[in-house]
Design a protein around this motif. Sequence first.
Motif, PDB file in Angstrom:
ATOM      1  N   GLN A  48       0.830  -1.193   0.000  1.00 43.12           N
ATOM      2  CA  GLN A  48       0.000   0.000   0.000  1.00 43.12           C
ATOM      3  C   GLN A  48       0.872   1.253   0.000  1.00 43.12           C
ATOM      4  O   GLN A  48       0.646   2.193  -0.751  1.00 43.12           O
ATOM      5  N   SER A  52       1.088   3.886  -2.863  1.00 44.22           N
ATOM      6  CA  SER A  52       0.564   5.225  -2.629  1.00 44.22           C
ATOM      7  C   SER A  52       1.627   6.270  -2.931  1.00 44.22           C
ATOM      8  O   SER A  52       1.314   7.430  -3.184  1.00 44.22           O
ATOM      9  N   ARG A  71      -3.676   1.833  -6.420  1.00 44.35           N
ATOM     10  CA  ARG A  71      -3.496   3.282  -6.366  1.00 44.35           C
ATOM     11  C   ARG A  71      -4.851   3.983  -6.483  1.00 44.35           C
ATOM     12  O   ARG A  71      -5.098   4.973  -5.820  1.00 44.35           O
ATOM     13  N   VAL A  74      -6.413   3.876  -3.199  1.00 41.23           N
ATOM     14  CA  VAL A  74      -5.779   4.820  -2.283  1.00 41.23           C
ATOM     15  C   VAL A  74      -6.348   6.216  -2.512  1.00 41.23           C
ATOM     16  O   VAL A  74      -6.658   6.950  -1.594  1.00 41.23           O
ATOM     17  N   ALA A  75      -6.500   6.545  -3.774  1.00 44.70           N
ATOM     18  CA  ALA A  75      -6.959   7.885  -4.108  1.00 44.70           C
ATOM     19  C   ALA A  75      -8.413   8.108  -3.718  1.00 44.70           C
ATOM     20  O   ALA A  75      -8.770   9.168  -3.226  1.00 44.70           O
ATOM     21  N   THR A  76      -9.235   7.104  -3.914  1.00 50.36           N
ATOM     22  CA  THR A  76     -10.660   7.316  -3.742  1.00 50.36           C
ATOM     23  C   THR A  76     -11.216   6.716  -2.457  1.00 50.36           C
ATOM     24  O   THR A  76     -12.297   7.092  -2.027  1.00 50.36           O
ATOM     25  N   GLY A  77     -10.471   5.776  -1.860  1.00 49.45           N
ATOM     26  CA  GLY A  77     -10.980   5.111  -0.675  1.00 49.45           C
ATOM     27  C   GLY A  77     -12.151   4.195  -0.964  1.00 49.45           C
ATOM     28  O   GLY A  77     -12.883   3.824  -0.070  1.00 49.45           O
ATOM     29  N   PHE A 110      -8.284   4.596   3.585  1.00 50.82           N
ATOM     30  CA  PHE A 110      -7.446   4.232   2.444  1.00 50.82           C
ATOM     31  C   PHE A 110      -7.020   2.776   2.462  1.00 50.82           C
ATOM     32  O   PHE A 110      -6.552   2.277   1.463  1.00 50.82           O
TER      33      PHE A 110
END
Length: 148
Positions: A48, A52, A71, A74-77, A110
Amino acid sequence: MKFLCVECDKQMAFEERHLPGDGTLAAAFRCPACGRAVALLTNPMETQLVSSLGVKIGGTTVPAEPLQTIRGMVATGREDAFVDGGERATGNVPSWSAEAQDRLARVPGFVRGMVKKIYADYAKEHGIGEITPAVMDAARTELGLEGM
Ligand SMILES: [Zn+2]
């Protein structure tokens, strides 16, 4: 992320990468001069972290899709970033008790999708239909995820 062969002073070439569904990542690099190989193995949290940071293991020779998935999450959850359509369609996904959902809600957004998938996979493997805090505790102990 690059590896240098100290003997030859040459940059090692990316050889192969595995990204199993559990979020672990294994990547191998080989020295083009002497053939010496090294492998990198990370746990889901480290994967992660690497992802990230936008690091693409092995550069352009790697198909982008698996890491991009992480990724993107990570960006949007997005909680369902790891759940593919086929899996959802089977109706085979364990349910979550209210207590377990409360507990999951305390996991940072995240990593929530990844953590949720780890527990869901554990439940499926053990034929558990409903995930409860007790199931989460058992999974953590069995999978060595004390920090999650
Ligand atoms: Zn070498």
